[in-house]
Design a protein around this motif. Structure first.
Motif, PDB file in Angstrom:
ATOM      1  N   PRO A 165       4.828  11.345 -20.932  1.00  0.00           N
ATOM      2  CA  PRO A 165       6.125   9.830 -21.114  1.00  0.00           C
ATOM      3  C   PRO A 165       6.504   8.962 -20.259  1.00  0.00           C
ATOM      4  O   PRO A 165       5.939   8.004 -20.059  1.00  0.00           O
ATOM      5  N   ARG A 166       6.872   9.653 -18.745  1.00  0.00           N
ATOM      6  CA  ARG A 166       7.407   8.468 -18.015  1.00  0.00           C
ATOM      7  C   ARG A 166       5.339   8.467 -17.121  1.00  0.00           C
ATOM      8  O   ARG A 166       6.143   7.785 -16.480  1.00  0.00           O
ATOM      9  N   ALA A 167       5.324   9.153 -16.783  1.00  0.00           N
ATOM     10  CA  ALA A 167       3.576   9.269 -16.264  1.00  0.00           C
ATOM     11  C   ALA A 167       3.184   7.816 -16.860  1.00  0.00           C
ATOM     12  O   ALA A 167       2.577   7.298 -16.039  1.00  0.00           O
ATOM     13  N   ALA A 168       3.203   8.028 -18.027  1.00  0.00           N
ATOM     14  CA  ALA A 168       2.442   6.850 -18.560  1.00  0.00           C
ATOM     15  C   ALA A 168       2.900   5.572 -18.320  1.00  0.00           C
ATOM     16  O   ALA A 168       3.013   4.712 -18.039  1.00  0.00           O
ATOM     17  N   GLU A 169       3.833   5.467 -18.337  1.00  0.00           N
ATOM     18  CA  GLU A 169       4.781   4.107 -17.882  1.00  0.00           C
ATOM     19  C   GLU A 169       4.712   3.798 -16.088  1.00  0.00           C
ATOM     20  O   GLU A 169       4.411   2.863 -15.695  1.00  0.00           O
ATOM     21  N   ALA A 170       5.274   4.864 -14.704  1.00  0.00           N
ATOM     22  CA  ALA A 170       4.267   4.627 -14.065  1.00  0.00           C
ATOM     23  C   ALA A 170       3.134   4.569 -13.370  1.00  0.00           C
ATOM     24  O   ALA A 170       2.707   3.826 -12.760  1.00  0.00           O
ATOM     25  N   TYR A 171       1.987   5.032 -14.425  1.00  0.00           N
ATOM     26  CA  TYR A 171       0.677   5.045 -13.731  1.00  0.00           C
ATOM     27  C   TYR A 171       0.762   3.256 -14.425  1.00  0.00           C
ATOM     28  O   TYR A 171      -0.469   2.252 -14.073  1.00  0.00           O
ATOM     29  N   LYS A 172       1.027   2.900 -15.681  1.00  0.00           N
ATOM     30  CA  LYS A 172       0.924   1.107 -16.481  1.00  0.00           C
ATOM     31  C   LYS A 172       1.339   0.308 -15.219  1.00  0.00           C
ATOM     32  O   LYS A 172       0.515  -0.833 -15.397  1.00  0.00           O
ATOM     33  N   GLU A 173       2.331   0.709 -14.376  1.00  0.00           N
ATOM     34  CA  GLU A 173       2.909  -0.166 -13.695  1.00  0.00           C
ATOM     35  C   GLU A 173       1.984   0.208 -12.429  1.00  0.00           C
ATOM     36  O   GLU A 173       2.454  -0.845 -11.903  1.00  0.00           O
ATOM     37  N   LEU A 174       1.430   1.047 -11.709  1.00  0.00           N
ATOM     38  CA  LEU A 174       1.137   1.468 -10.611  1.00  0.00           C
ATOM     39  C   LEU A 174      -0.457   0.087 -11.182  1.00  0.00           C
ATOM     40  O   LEU A 174      -0.864  -0.356 -10.521  1.00  0.00           O
ATOM     41  N   GLY A 175      -1.003   0.041 -12.827  1.00  0.00           N
ATOM     42  CA  GLY A 175      -2.286  -0.694 -12.772  1.00  0.00           C
ATOM     43  C   GLY A 175      -2.040  -1.901 -12.678  1.00  0.00           C
ATOM     44  O   GLY A 175      -3.119  -2.703 -12.410  1.00  0.00           O
ATOM     45  N   GLU A 176      -0.398  -2.604 -13.252  1.00  0.00           N
ATOM     46  CA  GLU A 176      -0.179  -3.930 -13.425  1.00  0.00           C
ATOM     47  C   GLU A 176      -0.247  -3.920 -11.967  1.00  0.00           C
ATOM     48  O   GLU A 176      -0.522  -5.302 -11.488  1.00  0.00           O
TER      49      GLU A 176
ATOM     50  N   PHE B  24       5.399  10.069  -7.350  1.00  0.00           N
ATOM     51  CA  PHE B  24       6.515   9.810  -8.658  1.00  0.00           C
ATOM     52  C   PHE B  24       5.157   9.874  -9.306  1.00  0.00           C
ATOM     53  O   PHE B  24       5.794  11.089 -10.642  1.00  0.00           O
ATOM     54  N   ALA B  25       4.676   9.095 -10.295  1.00  0.00           N
ATOM     55  CA  ALA B  25       4.133   9.705 -11.388  1.00  0.00           C
ATOM     56  C   ALA B  25       3.122  10.996 -11.661  1.00  0.00           C
ATOM     57  O   ALA B  25       3.375  11.543 -12.554  1.00  0.00           O
TER      58      ALA B  25
ATOM     59  N   GLU C 230       0.870  -1.307  -0.164  1.00  0.00           N
ATOM     60  CA  GLU C 230      -0.078   0.028  -0.062  1.00  0.00           C
ATOM     61  C   GLU C 230       1.279   1.455   0.434  1.00  0.00           C
ATOM     62  O   GLU C 230       0.443   2.292  -0.221  1.00  0.00           O
ATOM     63  N   LYS C 231       1.883   1.180   0.748  1.00  0.00           N
ATOM     64  CA  LYS C 231       2.880   2.158   1.012  1.00  0.00           C
ATOM     65  C   LYS C 231       3.998   2.949  -0.399  1.00  0.00           C
ATOM     66  O   LYS C 231       3.949   3.631  -1.096  1.00  0.00           O
ATOM     67  N   SER C 232       3.851   1.623  -1.208  1.00  0.00           N
ATOM     68  CA  SER C 232       4.551   1.610  -2.153  1.00  0.00           C
ATOM     69  C   SER C 232       3.818   1.979  -3.045  1.00  0.00           C
ATOM     70  O   SER C 232       4.464   2.964  -4.397  1.00  0.00           O
ATOM     71  N   LEU C 233       2.637   1.823  -3.426  1.00  0.00           N
ATOM     72  CA  LEU C 233       1.649   2.085  -4.037  1.00  0.00           C
ATOM     73  C   LEU C 233       1.323   3.873  -4.472  1.00  0.00           C
ATOM     74  O   LEU C 233       1.106   4.528  -5.179  1.00  0.00           O
ATOM     75  N   PHE C 234       0.923   4.373  -3.197  1.00  0.00           N
ATOM     76  CA  PHE C 234       1.252   5.572  -2.524  1.00  0.00           C
ATOM     77  C   PHE C 234       2.666   5.767  -2.695  1.00  0.00           C
ATOM     78  O   PHE C 234       2.074   7.422  -3.868  1.00  0.00           O
ATOM     79  N   HIS C 235       3.000   5.843  -3.751  1.00  0.00           N
ATOM     80  CA  HIS C 235       4.313   7.088  -3.137  1.00  0.00           C
ATOM     81  C   HIS C 235       4.764   6.663  -4.666  1.00  0.00           C
ATOM     82  O   HIS C 235       5.206   7.393  -5.498  1.00  0.00           O
ATOM     83  N   LEU C 236       4.817   5.394  -5.821  1.00  0.00           N
ATOM     84  CA  LEU C 236       4.633   5.600  -6.883  1.00  0.00           C
ATOM     85  C   LEU C 236       3.833   6.765  -7.614  1.00  0.00           C
ATOM     86  O   LEU C 236       4.529   6.889  -8.492  1.00  0.00           O
TER      87      LEU C 236
ATOM     88  N   GLU D  25      -6.329   4.171 -16.952  1.00  0.00           N
ATOM     89  CA  GLU D  25      -6.922   5.214 -17.584  1.00  0.00           C
ATOM     90  C   GLU D  25      -5.664   6.473 -17.601  1.00  0.00           C
ATOM     91  O   GLU D  25      -5.853   6.920 -18.612  1.00  0.00           O
ATOM     92  N   ASN D  26      -5.128   6.623 -16.695  1.00  0.00           N
ATOM     93  CA  ASN D  26      -4.010   7.706 -16.458  1.00  0.00           C
ATOM     94  C   ASN D  26      -2.880   7.515 -17.746  1.00  0.00           C
ATOM     95  O   ASN D  26      -2.644   8.158 -18.225  1.00  0.00           O
ATOM     96  N   ALA D  27      -3.368   6.712 -18.170  1.00  0.00           N
ATOM     97  CA  ALA D  27      -1.529   5.932 -18.389  1.00  0.00           C
ATOM     98  C   ALA D  27      -1.729   6.514 -19.732  1.00  0.00           C
ATOM     99  O   ALA D  27      -1.433   7.255 -20.433  1.00  0.00           O
ATOM    100  N   ILE D  28      -2.811   5.659 -20.592  1.00  0.00           N
ATOM    101  CA  ILE D  28      -3.446   6.617 -21.527  1.00  0.00           C
ATOM    102  C   ILE D  28      -3.492   7.392 -21.920  1.00  0.00           C
ATOM    103  O   ILE D  28      -3.897   8.248 -22.428  1.00  0.00           O
TER     104      ILE D  28
END
Length: 130
Positions: free
Chosen positions: A80-91, A73-74, A64-70, A107-110
């Protein structure tokens, strides 16, 4: 000038302290050092340490804390970098069965990069929620 120099010194001090603790595998202390480091950064750069903090929390098993900080970051990244971070979050949200949060992240990644390659997965998840 003295204020700027002091800020730079504090920034360096906490960055290297965080690196030291990370190298020693003292992740809780590394997290705290990087949180303090972030307070000495300019507004447009304050998001950067959240990527490292997220990884440390992940290594500690604190998802949970990891996801909050990711997500923190996003929010500060270029599209372009935010899209990658949001994709990682989604996964990652999918691995913990948080489907609605995964949908939000994809949706944020897209929104940040329409060609990120999660449209099909997003559509499947939305259909699952119906």
């Amino acid at each position: 000038m003295n204020h700027d120099l002091n800020t730079i010194r504090k920034r360096q001090e906490y960055y290297w302290l965080g690196r030291k603790y990370a190298d020693e595998d003292d992740l809780p202390k590394a997290i705290e050092a990087y949180k303090t480091y972030a307070t000495h950064l300019s507004e447009e750069d304050k998001h950067i340490p959240h990527q490292w903090i997220s990884k440390f929390y992940d290594q500690l098993g604190e998802t949970e804390k990891s996801l909050f900080h990711l997500e923190e970051f996003a929010k500060g990244c270029t599209p372009p970098r935010a899209a990658e971070a949001y994709k990682e979050l989604g996964e990652t949200y999918l691995t913990v069965q948080a489907v609605e949060k995964a949908v939000y992240s994809f949706e944020n990644a897209i929104a940040n990069n329409p060609n990120i390659g999660v449209k099909k997965k997003l559509d499947e998840l939305k259909n699952r929620l119906k």
